[in-house]
Design an enzyme around this catalytic site. Sequence first.
Site, PDB file in Angstrom:
ATOM      1  N   GLU A 150      -4.640  -2.516   4.791  1.00  0.00           N
ATOM      2  CA  GLU A 150      -4.441  -3.290   6.052  1.00  0.00           C
ATOM      3  C   GLU A 150      -5.528  -4.076   6.758  1.00  0.00           C
ATOM      4  O   GLU A 150      -5.297  -4.728   7.572  1.00  0.00           O
ATOM      5  CB  GLU A 150      -3.865  -2.341   7.091  1.00  0.00           C
ATOM      6  CG  GLU A 150      -2.568  -1.377   6.636  1.00  0.00           C
ATOM      7  CD  GLU A 150      -2.829  -0.244   5.582  1.00  0.00           C
ATOM      8  OE1 GLU A 150      -3.841  -0.525   5.086  1.00  0.00           O
ATOM      9  OE2 GLU A 150      -2.023   0.365   5.739  1.00  0.00           O
TER      10      GLU A 150
ATOM     11  N   THR B  53       0.720  -1.170  -0.094  1.00  0.00           N
ATOM     12  CA  THR B  53      -0.089  -0.015   0.073  1.00  0.00           C
ATOM     13  C   THR B  53       0.917   1.324  -0.109  1.00  0.00           C
ATOM     14  O   THR B  53       1.846   1.178   0.743  1.00  0.00           O
ATOM     15  CB  THR B  53      -1.094  -0.052   1.188  1.00  0.00           C
ATOM     16  OG1 THR B  53      -1.655   1.527   1.253  1.00  0.00           O
ATOM     17  CG2 THR B  53      -0.447  -0.254   2.507  1.00  0.00           C
TER      18      THR B  53
ATOM     19  N   LYS C   9      -5.823  10.872  -2.210  1.00  0.00           N
ATOM     20  CA  LYS C   9      -6.471   9.685  -2.978  1.00  0.00           C
ATOM     21  C   LYS C   9      -7.111  10.236  -4.197  1.00  0.00           C
ATOM     22  O   LYS C   9      -8.236  10.722  -4.078  1.00  0.00           O
ATOM     23  CB  LYS C   9      -7.394   8.682  -2.160  1.00  0.00           C
ATOM     24  CG  LYS C   9      -7.137   7.667  -2.622  1.00  0.00           C
ATOM     25  CD  LYS C   9      -7.992   6.896  -1.508  1.00  0.00           C
ATOM     26  CE  LYS C   9      -7.501   5.110  -1.654  1.00  0.00           C
ATOM     27  NZ  LYS C   9      -8.228   4.041  -0.679  1.00  0.00           N
TER      28      LYS C   9
ATOM     29  N   TRP D  96      -3.296   6.307  -4.647  1.00  0.00           N
ATOM     30  CA  TRP D  96      -2.671   7.280  -3.641  1.00  0.00           C
ATOM     31  C   TRP D  96      -1.710   8.113  -4.466  1.00  0.00           C
ATOM     32  O   TRP D  96      -0.709   7.437  -5.106  1.00  0.00           O
ATOM     33  CB  TRP D  96      -1.757   6.455  -2.361  1.00  0.00           C
ATOM     34  CG  TRP D  96      -2.906   5.795  -1.533  1.00  0.00           C
ATOM     35  CD1 TRP D  96      -3.053   4.290  -1.427  1.00  0.00           C
ATOM     36  CD2 TRP D  96      -3.634   6.502  -0.514  1.00  0.00           C
ATOM     37  NE1 TRP D  96      -4.038   4.141  -0.400  1.00  0.00           N
ATOM     38  CE2 TRP D  96      -4.393   5.262   0.036  1.00  0.00           C
ATOM     39  CE3 TRP D  96      -4.008   7.800  -0.318  1.00  0.00           C
ATOM     40  CZ2 TRP D  96      -5.387   5.658   1.093  1.00  0.00           C
ATOM     41  CZ3 TRP D  96      -4.696   7.793   0.792  1.00  0.00           C
ATOM     42  CH2 TRP D  96      -5.767   6.913   1.361  1.00  0.00           C
TER      43      TRP D  96
END
Length: 538
Positions: free
Chosen positions: A327, A181, A436, A441
Amino acid sequence: MRGTMMDFPLTIQPILERAGKLFPAVEIVSRQPDRSLKSTTYGEIYLRSRRLARALELAGMARGDRVATLMWNHSAHLEAYLGVPVSGGVLHSLNLRLHPDELAYIANHARDRYLIVDDVLLPVYESFRANANFERVFVVPFSGGKIPRAHENYEDFLSAADDEFVYPLLEENEAAAMCFTSGTTGKAKGVVYSHRALVLHSLTQSLTDCFGISHNDVLLPASSMFHANGWGLPFTATMVGAKLVLPGPHVDAESLLDLIEGEKVTLACAVPTVWFGVLAALEKYPGRWKIANPVRIICGGSAVPESLLRGLDRFGFHITHLWGMTETAPLATTGLIKSTLAHCTEDDKYKIRAKQGVPAPFVELRVMGAQGEAPWDGATSGELEVRGPWIAATYFEAPETADRWTADGWFRTGDVATIDNEGYVKILDRSKDLIKSGGEWISSVDLENALMCHPGVREAAVIGVAHPKWQERPLAVIVAKEGVSVQPEELREFLATKFAKWQLPDAFVFATEIPRTSVGKFLKTKLREQYANWNWGR
Ligand code: AMP
């Protein structure tokens, strides 16, 4: 006293096995690069996933070895999602939109041993190949064309294996998949999903009160299989035997609507940007798509505005809001309307649905405000923290990030939220300094640091500003060095060597100073207020 039940490991193996035995005739439709549709079945996927597992075994793959994918959503990617973990490997889906330097960093940090890549994505692979260390690369003839001689053909790799695959005995806490991520500052971080986490996540995701995915569904994951564990959908769909419709590289609104109509999709998942596009297409071409069933939509990744809920309801598309993270595998909350709130007015229901929802079973959430844990009063805000059986307990080999977890084991999400007395979470802001855009991202800090290396720039602050299509786009506020004139185009070119094109700021505004906090940090809240109504059309 211990229970007398069997100690049966929760792994992906029974998920694949069940689909092979019970749902061999259920279809999986994939849109090919040339837009044609290719149909296969869970029966075929079962055989081919096991073939892949066997081929990897014969190639010397050891338990825990990483097998990376660089692929669109289509049936071969599903095979990898299933075949790699059942043989004890770790499926690592790479985000094909990242800059080559970031892809190389991620593949090296994960120590990916093998790569499976779509032929149409070979240029992406070539862009970071020199800096990566894959032992073998298998190219999927996704477009139907010839595989360049320099590469191994994935189909040949599969054909060379026999049908002797025997499931290894796996422990449920062994790694099954991983995903990086960029939703943190600094380098991308790896999240490693255990078999147990993925099984529990799939069971919960299929609950009627969560995604309600069942054997009766025709599921269109328009969310990428290379994002956030593919939203868990490859595993959940296979577990219940839902028909899958995989859009390949064609994720524009009209292509998706064609699939929804043609394949009679009942459930579709994607970020809000995709649904803004779908709503615009439905409004632009009234009556063009004959959509018989109400279509359920799971939408998350960024906030879903009330206008989108209302707009799509008019066309029979019902959004359920989800909040989650890479996550969190990613399911953490869903926007169900509780039965005790069924009496609310329509307007109030829209307000509830625009919140991020209530925690899924086994997911615990708390808001940590300035005075400690905030009451569930819908007013006291603070950082949202989460824990549960499918929530990451660390990042992969990143000890410097230990402070993302509290001493008592909660994960600090970096999202600022309230929770109301009914348990609904409302995300207000982000404490992490990131933007975002359309579900991807962009790091403001990285852009700022790069801009401040430009000889004409004294200071640069980058903020996310609301955008009608992408939800947020970066805007850079620049203070030029005295007596120097810098042009936006020059700054864009300067950044383009280090960032993917879509990560570059869409606007550069010049100022004489940047507001600061008492300790000298950029006061981003002030800047965000100042540019809140920025007109992107200018
Ligand atoms: P990712 O790991 O890329 O899926 O990003 C997770 C982050 O996306 C969260 O920490 C939030 O900042 C944001 N996010 C995800 N879902 C939502 C949502 N429904 N509303 C607002 N922000 C969201």
